[in-house]
Design an enzyme around this catalytic site. Structure first.
Site, PDB file in Angstrom:
ATOM      1  N   THR A  54      48.157  42.232  45.654  1.00  0.00           N
ATOM      2  CA  THR A  54      46.852  42.093  44.985  1.00  0.00           C
ATOM      3  C   THR A  54      46.402  40.648  44.849  1.00  0.00           C
ATOM      4  OG1 THR A  54      47.968  41.933  42.863  1.00  0.00           O
ATOM      5  CG2 THR A  54      47.261  44.147  43.560  1.00  0.00           C
ATOM      6  N   CYS A  66      49.968  38.109  48.030  1.00  0.00           N
ATOM      7  CA  CYS A  66      50.829  39.238  47.671  1.00  0.00           C
ATOM      8  C   CYS A  66      49.977  40.491  47.810  1.00  0.00           C
ATOM      9  CB  CYS A  66      51.479  39.064  46.292  1.00  0.00           C
ATOM     10  SG  CYS A  66      50.397  39.183  44.857  1.00  0.00           S
ATOM     11  N   HIS A 113      33.877  23.908  40.786  1.00  0.00           N
ATOM     12  CA  HIS A 113      33.892  23.784  39.325  1.00  0.00           C
ATOM     13  C   HIS A 113      35.294  23.619  38.744  1.00  0.00           C
ATOM     14  CE1 HIS A 113      29.690  25.765  38.476  1.00  0.00           C
ATOM     15  NE2 HIS A 113      29.633  24.794  39.364  1.00  0.00           N
ATOM     16  N   ASP A 132      54.775  37.357  49.408  1.00  0.00           N
ATOM     17  CA  ASP A 132      55.824  38.369  49.375  1.00  0.00           C
ATOM     18  C   ASP A 132      55.529  39.363  50.511  1.00  0.00           C
ATOM     19  OD1 ASP A 132      53.768  40.012  48.480  1.00  0.00           O
ATOM     20  OD2 ASP A 132      54.805  40.677  46.655  1.00  0.00           O
ATOM     21  N   HIS A 159      32.246  19.412  34.876  1.00  0.00           N
ATOM     22  CA  HIS A 159      33.342  20.224  35.429  1.00  0.00           C
ATOM     23  C   HIS A 159      34.665  19.467  35.373  1.00  0.00           C
ATOM     24  CE1 HIS A 159      30.375  23.098  36.390  1.00  0.00           C
ATOM     25  NE2 HIS A 159      29.760  22.314  37.262  1.00  0.00           N
TER      26      HIS A 159
HETATM   27  C1  RB5 Z   1      54.629  44.418  45.560  1.00  0.00           C
HETATM   28  O1  RB5 Z   1      54.721  45.797  45.706  1.00  0.00           O
HETATM   29  C2  RB5 Z   1      53.413  44.070  44.713  1.00  0.00           C
HETATM   30  O2  RB5 Z   1      53.659  44.386  43.386  1.00  0.00           O
HETATM   31  C3  RB5 Z   1      53.086  42.603  44.856  1.00  0.00           C
HETATM   32  O3  RB5 Z   1      52.830  42.307  46.186  1.00  0.00           O
HETATM   33  C4  RB5 Z   1      51.861  42.125  44.104  1.00  0.00           C
HETATM   34  O4  RB5 Z   1      50.758  42.933  44.348  1.00  0.00           O
HETATM   35  C5  RB5 Z   1      52.064  41.841  42.680  1.00  0.00           C
HETATM   36  O5  RB5 Z   1      51.148  41.397  41.973  1.00  0.00           O
END
Ligand code: RB5
Length: 148
Positions: A66, A64, A97, A7, A133
């Site tokens: 995080t 993304c 694993h 994203d 595993h």
């Molecule tokens: C977008 O702002 C953010 O929420 C997305 O990139 C991600 O971190 C979601 O888990």
């Protein structure tokens, strides 16, 4: 061939890793997003997971903000084993694993240099098949099929 997607939160790191994959001579297809504009990570997580679980692509790498949302979305597709990594140890062990077929990275969590090391460890580590595993990964597959 690697399928990749992000994203907007992972867009810049994805662009950096594309350069890294190019330098390594590794082929990939970018499933988007194709510009740094607000969009919805489930769309790209699912598209890349479908490309991998269909067998069309060997592995997938997602980005993304995080790494959390896009990996959760990917793991809703049967056969996807997507692990969100921010360290090299987890990246290597998720292959060794867990036979992870997808890697997720947080563009707002890991810097470009660490991301390269994580991607390299993840791509270079093989699954330890034929033992405990593999039994455990098979158990995950059975759960997915409601047989576990
Ligand atoms: C977008 O702002 C953010 O929420 C997305 O990139 C991600 O971190 C979601 O888990």
């Amino acid at each position: 061939m690697i399928a990749i997607g992000s994203d907007h939160g992972g867009f810049e790191l994805k662009e950096h890793i594309k350069g890294y994959l190019d330098a390594q001579g590794l082929e990939y297809r970018d499933f988007g997003c194709h510009k740094n504009e607000r969009c919805d990570y489930p769309e790209y997580g699912a598209a890349v997971a479908k490309a991998v679980t269909s067998g069309e692509y060997e592995k997938g790498i997602l980005f993304c903000g995080t790494g959390a949302g896009i990996s959760i979305a990917a793991n809703k597709i049967k056969g996807a084993r997507c692990v969100n990594c921010s360290d090299v140890y987890t990246a290597a062990l998720s292959r060794q694993h867990n036979n992870a077929n997808m890697l997720a990275l947080g563009g707002r969590v890991v810097g470009p240099g660490l991301a390269e090391l994580i991607v390299a460890a993840w791509l270079d580590t093989a699954f330890e098949s034929g033992g405990r595993h593999e039994t455990r990964v098979d158990m995950i597959t059975a759960i997915e099929k409601n047989e576990g």
